[in-house]
Design a protein around this motif. Sequence first.
Motif, PDB file in Angstrom:
ATOM      1  N   THR A 144       0.825  -1.077  -0.413  1.00 51.21           N
ATOM      2  CA  THR A 144       0.133  -0.120  -0.115  1.00 51.21           C
ATOM      3  C   THR A 144       1.108   1.818  -0.183  1.00 51.21           C
ATOM      4  N   THR A 158     -12.489  -9.890   1.144  1.00 53.62           N
ATOM      5  CA  THR A 158     -11.748  -8.839   1.161  1.00 53.62           C
ATOM      6  C   THR A 158     -10.963  -7.891   2.077  1.00 53.62           C
ATOM      7  N   ALA A 160     -10.103  -3.895   2.458  1.00 54.74           N
ATOM      8  CA  ALA A 160     -10.061  -2.707   2.338  1.00 54.74           C
ATOM      9  C   ALA A 160      -8.595  -1.538   3.016  1.00 54.74           C
ATOM     10  N   THR A 161      -8.316  -0.898   2.061  1.00 57.69           N
ATOM     11  CA  THR A 161      -7.595  -0.201   3.048  1.00 57.69           C
ATOM     12  C   THR A 161      -7.394   1.561   1.887  1.00 57.69           C
ATOM     13  N   SER A 162      -6.990   2.597   3.040  1.00 55.32           N
ATOM     14  CA  SER A 162      -7.178   4.181   2.460  1.00 55.32           C
ATOM     15  C   SER A 162      -5.995   4.873   2.871  1.00 55.32           C
ATOM     16  N   THR A 163      -5.637   4.898   1.219  1.00 58.60           N
ATOM     17  CA  THR A 163      -4.433   5.880   1.905  1.00 58.60           C
ATOM     18  C   THR A 163      -4.996   7.278   1.021  1.00 58.60           C
ATOM     19  N   SER A 166      -7.729   7.560  -1.738  1.00 62.69           N
ATOM     20  CA  SER A 166      -8.153   6.583  -2.842  1.00 62.69           C
ATOM     21  C   SER A 166      -8.160   5.644  -1.633  1.00 62.69           C
ATOM     22  N   GLY A 168      -8.503   1.045  -1.166  1.00 67.79           N
ATOM     23  CA  GLY A 168      -8.749   0.042  -1.927  1.00 67.79           C
ATOM     24  C   GLY A 168      -8.827  -1.563  -1.787  1.00 67.79           C
ATOM     25  N   TRP A 170      -8.772  -5.598  -1.698  1.00 68.78           N
ATOM     26  CA  TRP A 170      -7.513  -6.720  -2.226  1.00 68.78           C
ATOM     27  C   TRP A 170      -8.048  -7.774  -1.656  1.00 68.78           C
TER      28      TRP A 170
END
Length: 215
Positions: A144, A158, A160-163, A166, A168, A170
């Motif tokens: 990430t 699944t 979820a990642t946040s940067t 946005s 993402g 996965w």
Amino acid sequence: MRIWHLSTGALHTAHTSPGESVRSVAFAPDGSTLAVVDIETGGDQVTLLDTTTGRTQRTIKPSRPSTLSLAFSPNGHTLATASSSGVVNTWDRRTGRLQDSFSASGEVASLAFSPDGRTLAAGSVRGVQLWDLATSQTRITLPTGKLAPVAFSPDGRTLATSTSSSVGLWNVDLPDPSRAIRNICEAVDASLTPLEQSRYLHGQSAETGCQPAAP
């Protein structure tokens, strides 16, 4: 730290930190316990509070300073803590004893257990690492690139990642290591050498059904 009745807006429970302030909080799944990170001069302290009475159930003193994140396992038996130094610890909620420790090699600011409780995701400066809690091994690292908040979908398939601006999604529907090895052994109808057993099974041959080859 205050707990409020949402239906009435009335104050339910108040907790005064013994240190300088409160950094983070997390409810156990059953709502009966609240974990509170109290910032103290000599290092952070995690206080487990009874949400009904406000009384302290027990305290946990992580060996590393700056506890940035907390997460309870789905069954509520395990509490995970992450520090600015990259150390992730898991604790027995009922006894306060240390269960396991992992190193993310960088600051960890977010933790999440998979719904089945077998995997712990940690968002660090090096990406998101997923640990298999049964073997204490890293299952996969997601690149990430930044400190990413993490959250599993209800089915655990699944992440979820946040940067920045946005989000993402996965695919983390990874096979259980023991099940995967058992399936492979059954498919090839072969035994494992002692070296293969040590490298892949970590002494779990009896559980997976793969027997080591005769020396």
